[in-house]
Design a protein around this motif. Structure first.
Motif, PDB file in Angstrom:
ATOM      1  N   ARG A 127      29.466  27.777 -43.973  1.00 14.00           N
ATOM      2  CA  ARG A 127      29.849  29.002 -44.695  1.00 14.00           C
ATOM      3  C   ARG A 127      31.361  28.998 -44.836  1.00 14.00           C
ATOM      4  N   PHE A 128      31.819  28.749 -46.058  1.00 10.68           N
ATOM      5  CA  PHE A 128      33.257  28.668 -46.292  1.00 10.68           C
ATOM      6  C   PHE A 128      33.872  30.070 -46.421  1.00 10.68           C
ATOM      7  N   ASN A 129      35.198  30.119 -46.317  1.00 13.61           N
ATOM      8  CA  ASN A 129      35.945  31.392 -46.450  1.00 13.61           C
ATOM      9  C   ASN A 129      35.400  32.468 -45.511  1.00 13.61           C
ATOM     10  N   THR A 130      34.924  32.041 -44.360  1.00 13.87           N
ATOM     11  CA  THR A 130      34.316  32.986 -43.412  1.00 13.87           C
ATOM     12  C   THR A 130      35.009  32.863 -42.062  1.00 13.87           C
ATOM     13  N   ARG A 131      35.666  33.935 -41.669  1.00 17.46           N
ATOM     14  CA  ARG A 131      36.425  33.922 -40.415  1.00 17.46           C
ATOM     15  C   ARG A 131      35.606  34.561 -39.296  1.00 17.46           C
ATOM     16  N   ARG A 152      30.330  37.762 -34.711  1.00 17.06           N
ATOM     17  CA  ARG A 152      30.676  38.625 -35.844  1.00 17.06           C
ATOM     18  C   ARG A 152      31.618  37.853 -36.755  1.00 17.06           C
ATOM     19  N   SER A 153      31.259  37.800 -38.031  1.00 20.50           N
ATOM     20  CA  SER A 153      32.092  37.059 -38.981  1.00 20.50           C
ATOM     21  C   SER A 153      32.304  37.882 -40.240  1.00 20.50           C
ATOM     22  N   LYS A 154      33.336  37.494 -40.973  1.00 16.76           N
ATOM     23  CA  LYS A 154      33.698  38.272 -42.159  1.00 16.76           C
ATOM     24  C   LYS A 154      34.093  37.313 -43.269  1.00 16.76           C
ATOM     25  N   GLU A 155      33.439  37.476 -44.422  1.00 16.86           N
ATOM     26  CA  GLU A 155      33.783  36.644 -45.566  1.00 16.86           C
ATOM     27  C   GLU A 155      35.072  37.167 -46.185  1.00 16.86           C
TER      28      GLU A 155
END
Length: 463
Positions: A127-131, A152-155
Motif C-alpha cells: 500500500r503506497f503513500n500510506t504512513r 493504524r495507518s493513514k493514506e
C-alpha cells in the motif's frame, strides 16, 4: 515415519518497502503467510528512493515524524561493488542502457529493487503513500501467548485513519533517516546555517561559503570532496586527526580543504572554536554525524526501547524476547553485507511464524542478549555502536539458525578489497581497482549463473 510439524499461516503487516521490507514480504509470502506492506512513499526503495525536495524538512531533522525519509544526495555512489550487493537468488546484474559501473549511482540500486519487486510479484502486496501512525499490542489474554497487533495507518490524501489487526508485525523502516546530532556548546545560539547531511543534496548552495563539515564518516568525506569545487573553504572536523592515507591524499591535493579537530563551541558572531584553541568563521555547518534508530509509531508498553542507539532487548538484533516472534525487526544491524543478511532475517521470521522453527526460551534469549552486551562492553564498543557488526562470521552463524547459505568467499574478499582500496585511494577507488581475478570468480559462481540473463526483467531506466 517422521511426522512433520504442522505449519500455520499468519496475517502479517510489514512496515517499509525498502530492501529489508521487500525481502521480508517475499519470504513471508513464500512461507504461506498473508502479507500487507505499508509504504509511506509513492514507490519502493526506501532509502534508495532519492527525494530532492527537502525545503520543508527541519534542517536538523528534529521532528518526531520526518517529512523526508531518504538521506541520499544526488552524487551518491555505492561504497561496495555491485557484485556483493544482491539477494542470494537475484544477482545485481549489469544491464544495457543503465548505469553499468561496478560502483553505480544510487538510482541503479533503486532500479534493481524495482526489478526484484516485479520479478517476485510483490507490488500487489504494497500500500503506497500510506504512513503507519501507530502499532500497539491488542489487549492480550495470557501474556506472550498469541499476541496480536493493532496497526493504524493513514493514506496521504485521505483524512481517515484505518485500523487493522495483524497476527504479527515486521518493522523494516531502515536506519538512515533520523539524524544523530552531537551536543556542542552554543549550538542553539549559533545564528548561521546548520544542517544535518540528511538534507544535503547538491553542492551548489554552498558556493563561495566557508563550510564546516562535522564528522569524517563516508558521507562527511564524500560531501567534503564535492564541496571543494564550489566552496571557498571546507573545514573537516574529525574526532581523530589520525586519518586514512586516502583522505590524506585528498586533503593535500585541495588547498581549500582543511582537517580540523573536534569543535569546542559555537559563537554568535559565526566563530567555530576547535578544541585545540584554533577557530574559523563559518557560513554553514553540516553535521555528517550519522543516524539514530527511531520508531515513533511503535508502542510496546516500554518493552522495546532505544537507548543511545541500542534497540533492545533484541535477541540476535531481531526479536524482542517478550514479544517475539509476533514482533520482529529486519535491517537493524549495520556494517555488514546488507541484502543477504536481511534475507536470512526474513527467512527466520517467516519460519518462526509458520511454526517450522521455534525460538529458544525467554530466559535463554535474555541470557544471550546480556552476554552480547557484556562482550561489547569488554571490547570497549560504545553503546551507540551496539548494532555495528563488521563480522562475516556472525552473519554465517546467524544463517545457521535456518540453514541459510554462508557468504561466499568471493563476496567476503570483494568486500574487503573495496574497503582496502578506499582506505588508500579515496577519490578513485570506485573507478580503479585491482580485484579482477576475484571478479571473474564471482561471475562464474552459481550466484551469477543461476538465472538466465535474458529472462530477467528490465526496469525502464527513464521512469
Amino acid at each position: 515415519m517422521v511426522s512433520e510439524r504442522k505449519t500455520c499461516s499468519k496475517h502479517v503487516g510489514v512496515i517499509g518497502a525498502g530492501p529489508s521490507g521487500l525481502v521480508a514480504a517475499r519470504e513471508l509470502r513464500e512461507e504461506g503467510h498473508s502479507v500487507v506492506v505499508f509504504e509511506q512513499s509513492h514507490e519502493v526503495g526506501g532509502q534508495w528512493l532519492y527525494n530532492p525536495n527537502v525545503e520543508n524538512e527541519d534542517p536538523l531533522g528534529k521532528e518526531a515524524f520526518l517529512k523526508v525519509h531518504s538521506s541520499m544526495y544526488a552524487s551518491l555512489r555505492l561504497t561496495s561493488p555491485r557484485e556483493i550487493m544482491g539477494f542470494t537468488d537475484f544477482p545485481f546484474l549489469v544491464k544495457k542502457g543503465r548505469d553499468m559501473r561496478r560502483f553505480p549511482g544510487h538510482r541503479e540500486l533503486l532500479l534493481y529493487l524495482k526489478d526484484f519487486c516485479e520479478w517476485f510479484g510483490l507490488r500487489e502486496l504494497i500500500r503506497f503513500n500510506t504512513r503507519v501512525e501507530y502499532v500497539g499490542i491488542l489487549d492480550y489474554g495470557e501474556f506472550g501467548k498469541d499476541l496480536r497487533w493493532v496497526v493504524r495507518s493513514k493514506e496521504e490524501r485521505c483524512e481517515k485513519v484505518v485500523e487493522e489487526v495483524f497476527d504479527a508485525v515486521v518493522v523494516a523502516t531502515g536506519h538512515y533517516s533520523r539524524p544523530r546530532l552531537p551536543s556542542i556548546r552554543g549550538m542553539e545560539a549559533w545564528k548561521r546555517k546548520q544542517m544535518h547531511s540528511h538534507v544535503y543534496r547538491v553542492p551548489e548552495p554552498f558556493r563561495n561559503e566557508a563550510v564546516v563539515v562535522v564528522g569524517n564518516s563516508l558521507s562527511g568525506q564524500d560531501i567534503s570532496m564535492e564541496l571543494v569545487y564550489v566552496a571557498k573553504h571546507i573545514y573537516l572536523s574529525a574526532k581523530s586527526l589520525d586519518i586514512s592515507e586516502g583522505l590524506s591524499k585528498v586533503i593535500s591535493k585541495h588547498q581549500n580543504l582543511h582537517l580540523c579537530p573536534q569543535i569546542n563551541s559555537l559563537h554568535e558572531d559565526g566563530r567555530v572554536l576547535f578544541v585545540d584553541g584554533s577557530w574559523v568563521i563559518a557560513d554553514t555547518i553540516i553535521y555528517c554525524t550519522g543516524y539514530s534508530y527511531s520508531f515513533p509509531f511503535l508502542d510496546t508498553k516500554g518493552i522495546v526501547v532505544v537507548d543511545d542507539d541500542r534497540v533492545g532487548p533484541l535477541y540476535e538484533h531481531t526479536f524482542p524476547p517478550s514479544l517475539a516472534p509476533s514482533l520482529s525487526f529486519v535491517g537493524i544491524p549495520r556494517k555488514l553485507i546488507g541484502f543477504p543478511f536481511f534475507e536470512s532475517q526474513a527467512k527466520w521470521i517467516a519460519q518462526l511464524l509458520s511454526g517450522k522453527k521455534a525460538l529458544p526460551s525467554w530466559d535463554d534469549m535474555m541470557k544471550s542478549i546480556k552476554e552480547f552486551y557484556h562482550s561489547r562492553d569488554v571490547d570497549g564498543v560504545p553503546k551507540h555502536n551496539t548494532h555495528d557488526i563488521a563480522n562475516f562470521e556472525y552473519c554465517d552463524k546467524y544463517g545457521d539458525h535456518i540453514g541459510f547459505p554462508h557468504l561466499e568467499e568471493w563476496r567476503k574478499e570483494l568486500c574487503l578489497s573495496a574497503l582496502r582500496n578506499a582506505d588508500t585511494n579515496l577519490e578513485t577507488y570506485r573507478d580503479s581497482y585491482d580485484d579482477l581475478e576475484l571478479l571473474q570468480e564471482a561471475h562464474k559462481s552459481p550466484h551469477f549463473t543461476q538465472l538466465e540473463p535474458k529472462s530477467l526483467p528490465f526496469s525502464d531506466p527513464i521512469n
